[in-house]
Design an enzyme around this catalytic site. Structure first.
Site, PDB file in Angstrom:
ATOM      1  N   GLU A 134       1.466  -9.660   7.082  1.00 29.56           N
ATOM      2  CA  GLU A 134       2.285  -9.267   8.230  1.00 29.56           C
ATOM      3  C   GLU A 134       2.026 -10.145   9.453  1.00 29.56           C
ATOM      4  OE1 GLU A 134       1.364  -5.089   8.536  1.00 29.56           O
ATOM      5  OE2 GLU A 134       2.589  -4.609   6.784  1.00 29.56           O
ATOM      6  N   LYS A 148       5.943  -0.523  14.876  1.00 24.43           N
ATOM      7  CA  LYS A 148       5.034  -1.576  14.403  1.00 24.43           C
ATOM      8  C   LYS A 148       5.822  -2.482  13.465  1.00 24.43           C
ATOM      9  CE  LYS A 148       2.477   0.432  10.455  1.00 24.43           C
ATOM     10  NZ  LYS A 148       1.190   0.513   9.770  1.00 24.43           N
ATOM     11  N   HIS A 184       7.837  -1.186   9.858  1.00 16.82           N
ATOM     12  CA  HIS A 184       8.284  -2.153   8.844  1.00 16.82           C
ATOM     13  C   HIS A 184       7.472  -1.947   7.564  1.00 16.82           C
ATOM     14  CE1 HIS A 184       4.771  -5.106   9.703  1.00 16.82           C
ATOM     15  NE2 HIS A 184       4.392  -3.869   9.770  1.00 16.82           N
ATOM     16  N   HIS A 190      -3.679  -6.147   2.475  1.00 13.95           N
ATOM     17  CA  HIS A 190      -2.828  -7.109   3.182  1.00 13.95           C
ATOM     18  C   HIS A 190      -3.519  -8.427   3.504  1.00 13.95           C
ATOM     19  CE1 HIS A 190       0.078  -3.846   4.952  1.00 13.95           C
ATOM     20  NE2 HIS A 190       0.022  -3.841   3.641  1.00 13.95           N
ATOM     21  N   ASP A 199       0.920   8.418   7.347  1.00 13.85           N
ATOM     22  CA  ASP A 199       1.831   7.483   6.677  1.00 13.85           C
ATOM     23  C   ASP A 199       1.907   7.877   5.195  1.00 13.85           C
ATOM     24  OD1 ASP A 199       3.158   5.355   5.508  1.00 13.85           O
ATOM     25  OD2 ASP A 199       1.635   3.860   5.937  1.00 13.85           O
ATOM     26  N   ASP A 217      -4.526   1.114  11.558  1.00 11.29           N
ATOM     27  CA  ASP A 217      -4.061   1.741  10.321  1.00 11.29           C
ATOM     28  C   ASP A 217      -5.205   1.628   9.321  1.00 11.29           C
ATOM     29  OD1 ASP A 217      -2.912   2.762   8.096  1.00 11.29           O
ATOM     30  OD2 ASP A 217      -1.314   1.270   7.900  1.00 11.29           O
ATOM     31  N   GLU A 271      -4.099   5.742  11.994  1.00 14.60           N
ATOM     32  CA  GLU A 271      -3.126   6.082  10.947  1.00 14.60           C
ATOM     33  C   GLU A 271      -3.872   6.244   9.625  1.00 14.60           C
ATOM     34  OE1 GLU A 271      -0.032   3.101  10.847  1.00 14.60           O
ATOM     35  OE2 GLU A 271       0.421   3.548   8.754  1.00 14.60           O
ATOM     36  N   GLU A 276      -5.053  -2.542   9.219  1.00 11.75           N
ATOM     37  CA  GLU A 276      -4.373  -3.145  10.368  1.00 11.75           C
ATOM     38  C   GLU A 276      -5.103  -2.852  11.678  1.00 11.75           C
ATOM     39  OE1 GLU A 276      -0.341  -1.615  10.091  1.00 11.75           O
ATOM     40  OE2 GLU A 276      -0.360  -2.078   7.954  1.00 11.75           O
ATOM     41  N   LYS A 319       8.994   5.461   7.994  1.00 10.20           N
ATOM     42  CA  LYS A 319       9.516   4.324   7.238  1.00 10.20           C
ATOM     43  C   LYS A 319      10.728   4.805   6.448  1.00 10.20           C
ATOM     44  CE  LYS A 319       4.973   2.180   6.240  1.00 10.20           C
ATOM     45  NZ  LYS A 319       3.834   2.252   5.293  1.00 10.20           N
ATOM     46  N   SER A 364       0.874  -1.186   0.000  1.00 16.85           N
ATOM     47  CA  SER A 364       0.000   0.000   0.000  1.00 16.85           C
ATOM     48  C   SER A 364       0.905   1.228   0.000  1.00 16.85           C
ATOM     49  CB  SER A 364      -0.944  -0.005   1.203  1.00 16.85           C
ATOM     50  OG  SER A 364      -0.249   0.145   2.410  1.00 16.85           O
TER      51      SER A 364
HETATM   52  P1  PGA Z   1       2.764  -1.352   3.265  1.00 18.07           P
HETATM   53  O1  PGA Z   1       1.772  -1.139   4.476  1.00 18.07           O
HETATM   54  O2  PGA Z   1       4.080  -1.755   3.791  1.00 18.07           O
HETATM   55  O3  PGA Z   1       2.102  -2.427   2.460  1.00 18.07           O
HETATM   56  O4  PGA Z   1       2.822  -0.041   2.531  1.00 18.07           O
HETATM   57  C1  PGA Z   1       2.179  -0.701   5.708  1.00 18.07           C
HETATM   58  C2  PGA Z   1       1.406   0.502   6.150  1.00 18.07           C
HETATM   59  O5  PGA Z   1       0.545   1.016   5.400  1.00 18.07           O
HETATM   60  O6  PGA Z   1       1.655   1.005   7.228  1.00 18.07           O
HETATM   61 ZN    ZN Z   2       0.033   2.757   6.889  1.00 19.58          ZN
END
Ligand code: PGA
Ligand code: ZN
Length: 418
Positions: free
Chosen positions: A214, A393, A370, A163, A317, A249, A290, A172, A342, A44
């Site tokens: 995940e 996370k 991650h 996911h 994010d 999330d 998020e 999430e 990230k 994503s």
């Molecule tokens: P992604 O998702 O690693 O697939 O982008 C993680 C997130 O959105 O936090």
């Molecule tokens: Zn996210």
């Protein structure tokens, strides 16, 4: 130290990540040290992230990373040979300059980050200190730093959207145990996860405990509140009712369409969705949301932050893409009060640090993250500890590439606090 720190060799290879897709692994040697780093990758992905480059050829259905690997072996390696791994900022700047594009599309953010973090790890080794300590030294700009707290884990229980392969639209559903020691947070999280597995098994049969990218369960549910009720039941049954907060999330970019949000068979306006979130936060012990809106919906991000900021952290994010400039804009308009960090979204270690510093300037919370495609590399754990992040996370307390990161935190806790 000077001689020992000089780069002798940088070599990259194409490997597979946890989703079975190719990714870049970088190996680095100085005369005395060896390091490596494997680059994570998301599904994503935000529109404003630095670009990982993929070959777009027949092999691996276009997902090969041979071009990024060649960029490291043929362009970056010869330029960095003889440079000191202790000069992190200089090296990151060189990488940015060799690339020369806005979104790192020439060398590829995957190539650049791979080298940047391999250099960082070698630097810690040359200095003979743990990686988290080395990161803290760079972050705070001083040799003597004291790490006073560890990041809290945001442990994934249920996943949906891109996911999960089910009909849940929230990506999430996570829990954050509100107790002091990390090893106890992890134990409680794991016990709740295993309790949820029994509940799902009993209610929906064995297939409902298959997991997503995940490590979270991905039962065939279609309403977020159902998932939250099951999680609440697991928390209660495991005996931790007053000790758990819930983090979501939403990843709302995945259900945004034409100025509205298509969520659970209804069309929501921004303010309709805000009402929904307010209700959720009254019913469940939610501590953070998020990406509650899509990555360009500054207005609704600002409205929800205004409304909830004293109670809940609104993490950006996709909205922020770990980009210092976007963080500045977000703070100006009050679009969030938390940075989802990230390093691969921005592409170099130094820029990820700048993002963290910018977030701290505005007293934001920081959650290090991650990616859905990850490896057993544990860099982000040291990173989260080194910069004093509030939380980390790294997925469910399940699957090798996820628990590797939590297990690293167990080691660090023992080193620092026992
Ligand atoms: P992604 O998702 O690693 O697939 O982008 C993680 C997130 O959105 O936090
Ligand atoms: Zn996210």
């Amino acid at each position: 130290m000077k001689e020992k720190s000089k780069i002798k060799l940088i070599k990259a290879r194409e490997i597979l990540d946890s989703r079975g897709n190719p990714t870049v692994k970088v190996y680095l040697k100085t005369s005395s040290e060896e390091s490596n780093f494997s680059v994570p990758s998301g599904v994503s992905e935000g529109k404003y992230e630095a670009l990982e480059i993929r070959d777009k050829e027949k092999r691996y259905f276009g997902k090969g990373v041979k071009r990024a690997v060649n960029n490291i072996n043929q362009i970056i390696a010869p330029r960095l040979k003889g440079e000191s791994v202790l000069k992190q900022e200089r090296i990151d700047q060189m990488l940015i300059e060799i690339d020369g594009t806005e979104q790192k599309s020439y060398l590829g953010a995957n190539a650049i980050l791979g080298v940047s973090i391999a250099v960082l790890k070698a630097g810690a080794q040359v200095k003979k200190i743990p990686l988290y300590k080395y990161i803290a030294q760079i972050f705070y700009g001083k040799q003597k730093t004291q790490i006073k707290k560890l990041p809290q884990p945001s442990l994934l229980l249920i996943e949906g959207a891109l996911h999960g392969g089910n009909n849940l639209q929230i990506q999430e559903f996570m829990i954050i145990p509100q107790i002091r020691l990390f090893r106890e947070q992890l134990r409680i999280g794991s016990e709740i996860y295993q309790t949820l597995k029994l509940i799902l098994n009993e209610k929906y049969g064995k297939a409902s405990t298959n997991v997503g990218y995940e490590g979270g369960f991905a039962p065939l549910l279609n309403r977020a509140e159902k998932a939250l009720d099951l999680i609440s039941l697991a928390i209660k049954k495991a005996g931790y009712l007053s000790k758990i907060k819930i983090a979501l999330d939403i990843a709302a970019s995945t259900f945004y369409q034409k100025n509205s949000y298509k969520f659970e068979d209804k069309i929501f306006t921004g303010s309709g969705l805000l009402k929904y979130y307010l209700n959720l936060s009254k019913t469940y012990p939610i501590i953070s949301l998020e990406d509650p809106y899509f990555e360009e919906d500054w207005e609704n991000f600002s409205l929800i932050t205004q409304k909830l900021k004293n109670k809940i952290t609104i993490f950006g994010d996709d909205l922020l893409a770990t980009n210092p400039e976007r963080i500045k804009t977000a703070s100006k308009v009050g679009a969030c009060n938390g940075l989802l960090l990230k390093p691969d979204q921005i592409g170099t270690f130094s820029e990820a640090l700048t993002a963290a510093k910018e977030a701290r300037k505005h007293q934001w919370k920081i959650m290090v993250s991650h990616r859905s495609g990850d490896t057993c590399d544990t860099f982000i754990t040291d990173f989260a500890v080194g910069i004093g992040a509030d939380s980390i996370k790294a997925g469910a307390p399940n699957r090798g590439e996820r628990v590797a990161k939590y297990n690293r935190l167990l080691e660090i806790e023992e080193e620092l606090f026992s």
